[in-house]
Design an enzyme around this catalytic site. Structure first.
Site, short mmCIF file in Angstrom:
data_model
loop_
_atom_site.label_atom_id
_atom_site.label_comp_id
_atom_site.label_asym_id
_atom_site.label_seq_id
_atom_site.Cartn_x
_atom_site.Cartn_y
_atom_site.Cartn_z
N LYS A 242 0.82 -1.19 0.00
CA LYS A 242 0.00 0.00 0.00
C LYS A 242 0.86 1.26 0.00
CE LYS A 242 -3.01 -2.46 3.18
NZ LYS A 242 -3.47 -2.47 4.58
N ASP B 237 14.66 -0.66 0.50
CA ASP B 237 15.39 -0.95 1.73
C ASP B 237 16.39 -2.07 1.41
OD1 ASP B 237 15.75 -0.61 4.56
OD2 ASP B 237 14.48 -2.34 4.93
N LYS C 262 17.33 3.54 1.07
CA LYS C 262 18.26 3.36 2.20
C LYS C 262 19.40 2.47 1.71
CE LYS C 262 14.97 3.07 6.09
NZ LYS C 262 14.28 2.04 6.88
N ASP D 30 4.06 3.30 6.40
CA ASP D 30 3.39 3.01 7.66
C ASP D 30 4.32 2.38 8.69
OD1 ASP D 30 3.62 0.43 6.28
OD2 ASP D 30 2.36 -0.33 7.90
N ARG E 98 0.24 6.56 7.57
CA ARG E 98 0.31 6.71 6.11
C ARG E 98 -0.20 8.08 5.66
NH1 ARG E 98 1.43 1.60 3.99
NH2 ARG E 98 0.43 -0.17 4.99
P1 IMP Z 1 12.75 -4.30 1.07
O1 IMP Z 1 12.29 -5.57 0.44
O2 IMP Z 1 13.58 -4.57 2.29
O3 IMP Z 1 13.45 -3.36 0.11
O4 IMP Z 1 11.47 -3.62 1.67
C1 IMP Z 1 10.78 -2.63 1.06
C2 IMP Z 1 9.48 -2.40 1.80
O5 IMP Z 1 9.69 -2.41 3.22
C3 IMP Z 1 8.92 -1.04 1.49
O6 IMP Z 1 8.06 -1.07 0.39
C4 IMP Z 1 8.19 -0.69 2.78
O7 IMP Z 1 6.88 -1.20 2.75
C5 IMP Z 1 8.96 -1.39 3.86
N1 IMP Z 1 9.92 -0.49 4.54
C6 IMP Z 1 11.25 -0.53 4.52
N2 IMP Z 1 11.81 0.45 5.25
C7 IMP Z 1 10.77 1.14 5.76
C8 IMP Z 1 10.69 2.31 6.60
O8 IMP Z 1 11.67 2.94 7.03
N3 IMP Z 1 9.43 2.73 6.90
C9 IMP Z 1 8.31 2.11 6.44
N4 IMP Z 1 8.34 1.03 5.66
C10 IMP Z 1 9.56 0.55 5.32
#
Ligand code: IMP
Ligand code: MG
Length: 178
Positions: A42, A102, A130, A158, A164
């Site tokens: 979302k 992330d 990040k 969120d 959000r």
């Molecule tokens: P990844 O697979 O680790 O790159 O995760 C990405 C997803 O994790 C994003 O689409 C967010 O939904 C969630 N996410 C990662 N870091 C944060 C944060 O600092 N705040 C909120 N959601 C996060």
């Protein structure tokens, strides 16, 4: 609610400016293409809603949802498709819109899935990144802001489904999730 926010990292004005800048770049790059903007639910819905209004081209939109962290703040390394697309993507130039990159695990899985369906191209637009947390390298064509390794919320992002609707990106007080 804003009492749970330790610091405003990116103000509403800076978000607006960045969205319009990204929209202009995308408009220039996709002039002769067949643009399909896919948002990852979302979190990216708020960003996508603003971004498509700054893209001055004919385009279509669709949505996908992948499993998130639930109530936690660290990735599980596995991704499950919870909602799939309605549109057949073959022949489209896909732009995946993400709220935050992330570890990169979610996005790299989605890119593989979408590539297997024969689109013309797949590119990524991420509002936040990040880089210090990256486990999988992802080529990001359009990147909004680099953020530090802190848990951020607002503008679609969120914590446990809350925050959000904040119009800015803020750093959450640690006491909220500890
Ligand atoms: P990844 O697979 O680790 O790159 O995760 C990405 C997803 O994790 C994003 O689409 C967010 O939904 C969630 N996410 C990662 N870091 C944060 C944060 O600092 N705040 C909120 N959601 C996060
Ligand atoms: Mg997300």
């Amino acid at each position: 609610m804003s009492g749970d926010i330790k610091q405003i990292l990116i103000s509403e004005d800076r978000l607006k400016e960045k969205v319009s800048e990204l929209g202009q770049k995308i408009t220039a790059d996709y002039a002769d293409k067949n643009l399909l903007v896919i948002s990852v639910l979302k979190g990216a819905a708020v960003f996508m809603a603003d971004l498509i209004r700054s893209i001055d081209l004919p385009l279509q939109i669709d949505f996908m949802a992948a499993s998130s962290y639930g109530k936690g703040t660290a990735t599980t390394g596995r991704v499950k498709i919870i909602k799939d697309l309605d549109i057949d993507v073959s022949g489209f130039d896909i732009l995946i819109v993400e709220d935050i990159l992330d570890s990169g695990v979610t996005l790299s899985n989605l890119i593989d899935i979408l590539r297997s369906r024969n689109p013309r191209s797949v590119s990524v637009c991420a509002l936040l990144s990040k880089p210090s947390r990256r486990q999988v390298e992802i080529p990001v064509a359009y990147e909004g802001f680099i953020v530090p390794d802190e848990f951020v919320v607002g503008y679609g992002l969120d914590y446990a489904e809350r925050y959000r609707n904040l119009p800015y990106i803020g750093i959450l007080e640690e006491q909220v999730y500890s």
